[in-house]
Design an enzyme around this catalytic site. Structure first.
Site, PDB file in Angstrom:
ATOM      1  N   LYS A 244      43.772 -19.403 -99.062  1.00 26.14           N
ATOM      2  CA  LYS A 244      43.369 -18.546 -97.933  1.00 26.14           C
ATOM      3  C   LYS A 244      44.606 -18.115 -97.153  1.00 26.14           C
ATOM      4  O   LYS A 244      45.542 -18.903 -96.990  1.00 26.14           O
ATOM      5  CB  LYS A 244      42.400 -19.330 -97.040  1.00 26.14           C
ATOM      6  CG  LYS A 244      41.769 -18.508 -95.926  1.00 26.14           C
ATOM      7  CD  LYS A 244      40.745 -19.345 -95.161  1.00 26.14           C
ATOM      8  CE  LYS A 244      40.103 -18.561 -94.031  1.00 26.14           C
ATOM      9  NZ  LYS A 244      39.109 -19.376 -93.285  1.00 26.14           N
TER      10      LYS A 244
ATOM     11  N   SER B 146      34.559 -17.455 -92.652  1.00 32.23           N
ATOM     12  CA  SER B 146      35.719 -16.590 -92.767  1.00 32.23           C
ATOM     13  C   SER B 146      36.476 -16.716 -94.090  1.00 32.23           C
ATOM     14  O   SER B 146      37.282 -15.862 -94.410  1.00 32.23           O
ATOM     15  CB  SER B 146      36.696 -16.883 -91.624  1.00 32.23           C
ATOM     16  OG  SER B 146      37.239 -18.183 -91.766  1.00 32.23           O
TER      17      SER B 146
ATOM     18  N   SER C  87      33.385 -22.082 -91.960  1.00 32.37           N
ATOM     19  CA  SER C  87      34.076 -21.019 -92.700  1.00 32.37           C
ATOM     20  C   SER C  87      34.355 -21.290 -94.175  1.00 32.37           C
ATOM     21  O   SER C  87      34.789 -20.383 -94.888  1.00 32.37           O
ATOM     22  CB  SER C  87      35.397 -20.676 -92.006  1.00 32.37           C
ATOM     23  OG  SER C  87      35.156 -19.861 -90.897  1.00 32.37           O
TER      24      SER C  87
END
Lengths: 479, 88
Positions: free
Chosen positions: A78, A153, A177
């Site tokens: 990420k 997210s 997330s």
């Protein structure tokens, strides 16, 4: 079958028996990642040195006479987790050209075991959002149906794993997330106990809640990845020295599952409720014992979460001032104007909203009625969890109220925040929690089962998830 | 409750234009209303997770000064450059 479709544990077996090489795996997955990028927008940056890294992993393995534990396995990271020499943007204009001079500890752990960083995944800006649509680089589309969001997210990490654009991925979870995008994309996402994985190098959003965790196509793969990043680290003062070493057994016999009514509120859609209840019954049919429990403070957890996380964000994001790194405006006449304009032009709307909310709840005259109440609710919730875990081994709940989030739909921030009801309680209490696919709705959209464990009960959570997968039978582990 | 958006923006070092102010105020009020409904809990002490602090020790990290300065928007002779803040 192309190599990108296999699970990590299968690829490692194939590597050991000489059926493929690291270089072939990385080539296949990189090709797949680049081919699917226009469809899903999972990545922000690709690592052009991936092929070299694969060759290095092979060479080290050969020299030491045995394969490194993740030799040649392509892992997506990420874009809020620092990677030395690879741009790390947090999906923000603020960090559009930021290149970290060091690796996050979790990334260093991966590299040391021969994993190949395939690229940096798309996300909500600074991890603030639920649909991976607040970022500077566009929204992430769900590989199951591109009219829908991949969730957020960590949407890019979940979409990459689901589509074969990575075999494994690191995400981060502050209020859900990792778990929520994993549920929406039909993969497994594990948010470990707070402290189980070092946060060193994770770009801070809300430090008392932020965690790095693992995403894979099945519990075995997630277990494999978690074991590599579950390392104590003196560079993170909140990291724990509890190394969780165990083997997956998958037995559900005698497992006491608590089902809290508050997390099955009327907000949960019928298809999600039915799928999660069916999953709990499947576990029961394999010997688990189901008990109905109560977490009275869970209903207020979302409010406490948005106060605490925004307060911490307003402080953490004060560092972006256009001086040492990050975006600087072109138009300024003095220092304070440079700060203000750099921040105003560098941050997107959602990030500004959270900074402003955090600034407000911490401002003079309001701190007692907001921040202190939220902190007190957090304590009460922790005690309620302790009580439930006095008589249960694990808690089962939905991950998200709906099976899909339409892209481009307009919902208010309040509606969006309220939908985090199922994931934020475990976040506030620092508990390990996993999302495992438990079926699809009538439109074919995946639904996730959430299993929450006691603090540092990470092994029980992963084992229960594996047990559920075995009970469920059909393994969704192919991209 | 009346919320002074302009004042919060100043505290947060952000600019909110006149056009943005109305839309922003509306959603901001909704959010504040939502989080305002928290119960008062006088008996609960804030959750404290004890941390073991360590000594700060100097060690080699392998990061060069120039590697750090490369991320600066502007630098002069190895220093961060900012607008003049002190009168000559």
């Amino acid at each position: 079958m192309k190599l990108y479709g296999y699970s990590a544990y299968e690829l490692l077996d194939m590597l050991s028996s000489g059926k493929c090489s690291s270089a072939e795996i990385v080539r296949d997955v990189m090709e797949r990642a680049k081919e699917t990028q226009p469809l899903y927008n999972s990545y922000i940056t690709f690592n052009d040195e991936g092929a070299d890294d694969a060759a290095k992993a092979d060479a080290v393995s050969e020299k030491r006479g045995s394969k490194l534990r993740l030799c040649g396995i392509p892992v997506a990271v990420k874009d809020n987790i620092s990677t030395k020499g690879i741009r790390t943007t947090c999906a923000s204009r603020m960090l559009e050209s930021y290149v970290p001079p060091y690796d996050a500890t979790a990334v260093a752990n991966l590299r040391a075991e021969g994993a190949v960083i395939i690229g940096k995944t798309n996300m909500d800006e600074f991890a603030m959002g639920s649909a991976s649509d607040t970022g500077y680089f566009g929204a992430v589309r769900n590989p199951v149906n591109t009219a829908y969001s991949a969730g957020g997210s960590s949407g890019g990490s979940a979409a990459a794993v689901a589509s074969g654009a990575a075999v494994l991925a690191l995400g981060s979870d502050t209020g859900g997330s990792i778990r929520q995008p994993a549920a929406l994309c039909g993969v497994v996402g594990f948010c470990p106990s707070y402290g189980a994985v070092s946060r060193y190098g994770l770009i801070a959003f809300a430090s008392s809640l932020d965690r790095i965790g693992s995403i894979g196509r099945n519990a075995r793969d997630v277990y494999l990845l978690h074991n590599i990043i579950n390392v104590a680290d003196v560079k993170d003062v909140t990291s724990s020295y509890k190394k969780i070493s165990f083997n997956l057994k998958g037995s559900l016999r005698g497992l006491k599952i608590g089902v809290p009514g508050e997390l099955f509120s009327p907000q949960i859609s019928d298809d999600v409720r039915a799928a999660v209840e069916a999953a709990v019954m499947t576990m029961e049919s394999r010997g688990a014992v189901v008990k109905y429990v109560s977490l009275p403070s869970a209903e207020d957890a979302v409010k406490a979460y948005y106060i605490i996380s925004s307060a911490e964000a307003s402080s953490n994001l004060a560092r972006y001032d256009g001086v040492r790194f990050g975006y600087r405006t072109d138009n300024y006449s003095d220092l304070s104007e440079m700060y203000r304009k750099s921040r105003t032009e560098g941050f997107g709307d959602e990030v500004k909203r959270r900074i402003m909310l955090g600034t407000f709840v911490l401002s003079e005259g309001f701190c007692d009625s907001y921040y202190k109440r939220a902190a007190a609710l957090r304590t009460k919730l922790c005690r309620e969890f302790d009580e439930v875990f006095g008589s249960c081994d694990i808690i089962a709940a939905p991950v998200y109220p709906k099976a899909g989030i339409s892209l481009g739909g307009s919902i208010s921030p309040v509606e969006c925040y309220s939908a985090d009801i199922c994931t934020v309680p475990a976040s506030l209490a620092g508990l390990p929690a996993i999302s495992v696919p438990c079926g699809r709705n009538a439109d074919g959209l995946p639904i996730g089962l959430q299993l929450i464990g006691k603090r540092f009960g990470d092994a029980e959570v992963l084992d229960a998830a594996y047990g559920y997968e075995l009970a469920r039978g059909d393994v969704y582990d192919r991209a | 409750m009346e919320i002074d958006i302009k004042k919060i923006a100043v505290l947060a070092s952000l600019e909110i234009s006149e056009e943005e102010e109305r839309a922003f105020s509306e959603t901001f009020s909704e959010i504040v209303d939502m989080v305002s409904e928290l119960p008062e809990l006088s008996d609960a002490e804030p959750y404290v997770d004890r941390m073991e602090l360590r000594d700060d020790t100097i060690e080699s990290c392998g990061i060069s000064r120039s590697g750090l300065m490369d991320n600066a928007p502007q630098s002069v002779n190895g220093y961060f450059a900012v607008p003049r803040t002190v009168e000559q």
